[in-house]
Design a protein around this motif. Sequence first.
Motif, PDB file in Angstrom:
ATOM      1  N   PRO A 108       0.794  -1.217   0.162  1.00 49.18           N
ATOM      2  CA  PRO A 108       0.028   0.098  -0.050  1.00 49.18           C
ATOM      3  C   PRO A 108       0.857   1.112  -0.003  1.00 49.18           C
ATOM      4  N   VAL A 109       2.229   1.036   0.262  1.00 48.81           N
ATOM      5  CA  VAL A 109       3.023   2.333   0.622  1.00 48.81           C
ATOM      6  C   VAL A 109       3.742   2.755  -0.531  1.00 48.81           C
ATOM      7  N   ILE A 110       4.153   1.657  -1.194  1.00 47.70           N
ATOM      8  CA  ILE A 110       5.153   1.816  -2.644  1.00 47.70           C
ATOM      9  C   ILE A 110       4.348   1.320  -3.446  1.00 47.70           C
ATOM     10  N   THR A 111       3.616   1.946  -4.195  1.00 45.57           N
ATOM     11  CA  THR A 111       2.423   1.384  -5.116  1.00 45.57           C
ATOM     12  C   THR A 111       3.093   1.111  -6.468  1.00 45.57           C
ATOM     13  N   ARG A 112       2.343   0.443  -7.328  1.00 44.38           N
ATOM     14  CA  ARG A 112       2.696  -0.193  -8.686  1.00 44.38           C
ATOM     15  C   ARG A 112       2.899   1.281  -9.298  1.00 44.38           C
ATOM     16  N   THR A 113       2.336   2.449  -9.163  1.00 45.19           N
ATOM     17  CA  THR A 113       2.576   3.422  -9.914  1.00 45.19           C
ATOM     18  C   THR A 113       3.947   4.092  -9.575  1.00 45.19           C
ATOM     19  N   VAL A 114       4.217   4.068  -8.080  1.00 46.90           N
ATOM     20  CA  VAL A 114       5.692   4.600  -7.666  1.00 46.90           C
ATOM     21  C   VAL A 114       6.698   3.623  -8.191  1.00 46.90           C
ATOM     22  N   ILE A 115       6.326   2.374  -8.279  1.00 48.06           N
ATOM     23  CA  ILE A 115       7.765   1.675  -8.826  1.00 48.06           C
ATOM     24  C   ILE A 115       7.821   1.651 -10.389  1.00 48.06           C
ATOM     25  N   ASN A 116       6.518   1.991 -11.238  1.00 51.60           N
ATOM     26  CA  ASN A 116       6.717   2.062 -12.474  1.00 51.60           C
ATOM     27  C   ASN A 116       7.392   3.391 -12.895  1.00 51.60           C
ATOM     28  N   GLN A 117       7.002   4.528 -12.201  1.00 53.51           N
ATOM     29  CA  GLN A 117       7.513   5.828 -12.271  1.00 53.51           C
ATOM     30  C   GLN A 117       9.177   5.813 -12.102  1.00 53.51           C
ATOM     31  N   VAL A 118       9.505   5.080 -10.898  1.00 53.26           N
ATOM     32  CA  VAL A 118      10.968   5.148 -10.419  1.00 53.26           C
ATOM     33  C   VAL A 118      11.707   4.309 -11.683  1.00 53.26           C
ATOM     34  N   GLY A 119      11.159   3.152 -12.065  1.00 50.14           N
ATOM     35  CA  GLY A 119      11.442   2.401 -12.995  1.00 50.14           C
ATOM     36  C   GLY A 119      11.813   3.079 -14.263  1.00 50.14           C
ATOM     37  N   ARG A 120      10.790   3.673 -14.638  1.00 51.05           N
ATOM     38  CA  ARG A 120      10.869   4.417 -15.963  1.00 51.05           C
ATOM     39  C   ARG A 120      12.022   5.608 -16.103  1.00 51.05           C
ATOM     40  N   GLU A 121      11.750   6.441 -14.861  1.00 50.50           N
ATOM     41  CA  GLU A 121      12.648   7.714 -14.749  1.00 50.50           C
ATOM     42  C   GLU A 121      14.146   7.492 -14.602  1.00 50.50           C
ATOM     43  N   SER A 122      14.361   6.409 -13.553  1.00 54.76           N
ATOM     44  CA  SER A 122      15.810   6.321 -12.912  1.00 54.76           C
ATOM     45  C   SER A 122      16.424   5.140 -13.140  1.00 54.76           C
ATOM     46  N   LEU A 123      15.607   3.896 -13.027  1.00 52.00           N
ATOM     47  CA  LEU A 123      16.441   2.647 -13.050  1.00 52.00           C
ATOM     48  C   LEU A 123      16.534   2.330 -14.490  1.00 52.00           C
ATOM     49  N   GLN A 124      15.722   2.178 -15.318  1.00 51.28           N
ATOM     50  CA  GLN A 124      16.042   1.678 -16.855  1.00 51.28           C
ATOM     51  C   GLN A 124      16.728   2.745 -17.652  1.00 51.28           C
ATOM     52  N   PRO A 125      16.600   3.821 -17.740  1.00 48.52           N
ATOM     53  CA  PRO A 125      17.743   4.682 -18.304  1.00 48.52           C
ATOM     54  C   PRO A 125      19.272   4.560 -17.852  1.00 48.52           C
ATOM     55  N   ALA A 126      19.216   4.338 -16.520  1.00 44.81           N
ATOM     56  CA  ALA A 126      20.611   4.416 -16.115  1.00 44.81           C
ATOM     57  C   ALA A 126      21.204   2.770 -16.501  1.00 44.81           C
ATOM     58  N   ILE A 127      20.449   1.905 -16.178  1.00 42.60           N
ATOM     59  CA  ILE A 127      20.889   0.233 -16.732  1.00 42.60           C
ATOM     60  C   ILE A 127      21.219   0.254 -17.992  1.00 42.60           C
ATOM     61  N   GLU A 128      20.445   0.989 -19.023  1.00 39.18           N
ATOM     62  CA  GLU A 128      20.690   0.825 -20.394  1.00 39.18           C
ATOM     63  C   GLU A 128      22.100   1.674 -20.788  1.00 39.18           C
ATOM     64  N   LEU A 129      22.423   2.772 -19.926  1.00 36.90           N
ATOM     65  CA  LEU A 129      23.716   3.451 -20.149  1.00 36.90           C
ATOM     66  C   LEU A 129      24.838   2.830 -19.263  1.00 36.90           C
ATOM     67  N   GLY A 130      24.460   1.741 -18.592  1.00 34.90           N
ATOM     68  CA  GLY A 130      25.421   1.084 -17.798  1.00 34.90           C
ATOM     69  C   GLY A 130      25.978   2.207 -16.483  1.00 34.90           C
ATOM     70  N   HIS A 131      25.187   2.925 -16.230  1.00 33.97           N
ATOM     71  CA  HIS A 131      25.299   3.910 -14.822  1.00 33.97           C
ATOM     72  C   HIS A 131      24.681   3.229 -13.626  1.00 33.97           C
ATOM     73  N   PHE A 132      25.023   1.964 -13.233  1.00 32.51           N
ATOM     74  CA  PHE A 132      24.238   1.546 -12.310  1.00 32.51           C
ATOM     75  C   PHE A 132      24.278   1.890 -10.956  1.00 32.51           C
ATOM     76  N   GLY A 133      25.364   2.337 -10.526  1.00 31.94           N
ATOM     77  CA  GLY A 133      25.261   3.195  -9.119  1.00 31.94           C
ATOM     78  C   GLY A 133      24.460   4.230  -9.173  1.00 31.94           C
ATOM     79  N   GLU A 134      24.441   5.114 -10.130  1.00 30.84           N
ATOM     80  CA  GLU A 134      23.721   6.350 -10.217  1.00 30.84           C
ATOM     81  C   GLU A 134      22.035   6.149 -10.231  1.00 30.84           C
ATOM     82  N   GLY A 135      21.950   5.115 -11.214  1.00 35.36           N
ATOM     83  CA  GLY A 135      20.359   4.467 -11.185  1.00 35.36           C
ATOM     84  C   GLY A 135      19.925   3.865  -9.885  1.00 35.36           C
ATOM     85  N   LEU A 136      20.643   2.931  -9.454  1.00 34.93           N
ATOM     86  CA  LEU A 136      20.309   2.398  -8.012  1.00 34.93           C
ATOM     87  C   LEU A 136      20.250   3.437  -6.890  1.00 34.93           C
TER      88      LEU A 136
END
Length: 146
Positions: A105-133
């Motif tokens: 109820p706290v970390i909703t699917r919406t939050v996860i999708n937003q964080v994934g889309r804005e922070s995690l995926q782009p960083a992983i694709e660029l190989g910037h793992f530390g920053e993305g995580l």
Amino acid sequence: MLSYERPKIQFAGPQGYVSDHAHAIDGDWKERIRSVCQDLERKTGVEMVVVTIPTIKPFGSANEYATALYEKWGVGSTQQEHGVLVLVAVQERQAAITLGRQMLPVITRTVINQVGRESLQPAIELGHFGEGLYLTVVGLASPAQE
């Protein structure tokens, strides 16, 4: 009749808040991630761990791997209710976020999708793992602290 056996996997052990088994996060980012996770647990009792692995094999997806690891490590201790596990598989450039029941109820699917889309995926694709995580744990910790 054939019975399906889940593969017996030797998971590496947890190394605190950041288990960088793929050696993908440099020291400075590791420290920043650890600090966010430490703060979160101190303030809320929520245990968030970040894991990098070289590959998801023999699992079919990062989600399957993350779920199995979450259960194996007992993240969020008390019946694994208050835990968050963020996993990145370097070779496949896949990520997964697994939550304990109390966190849903706290970390909703919406939050996860937003964080994934804005922070995690782009960083992983660029190989910037530390920053993305780092941006991911900050994005997930914010709603958990409210």
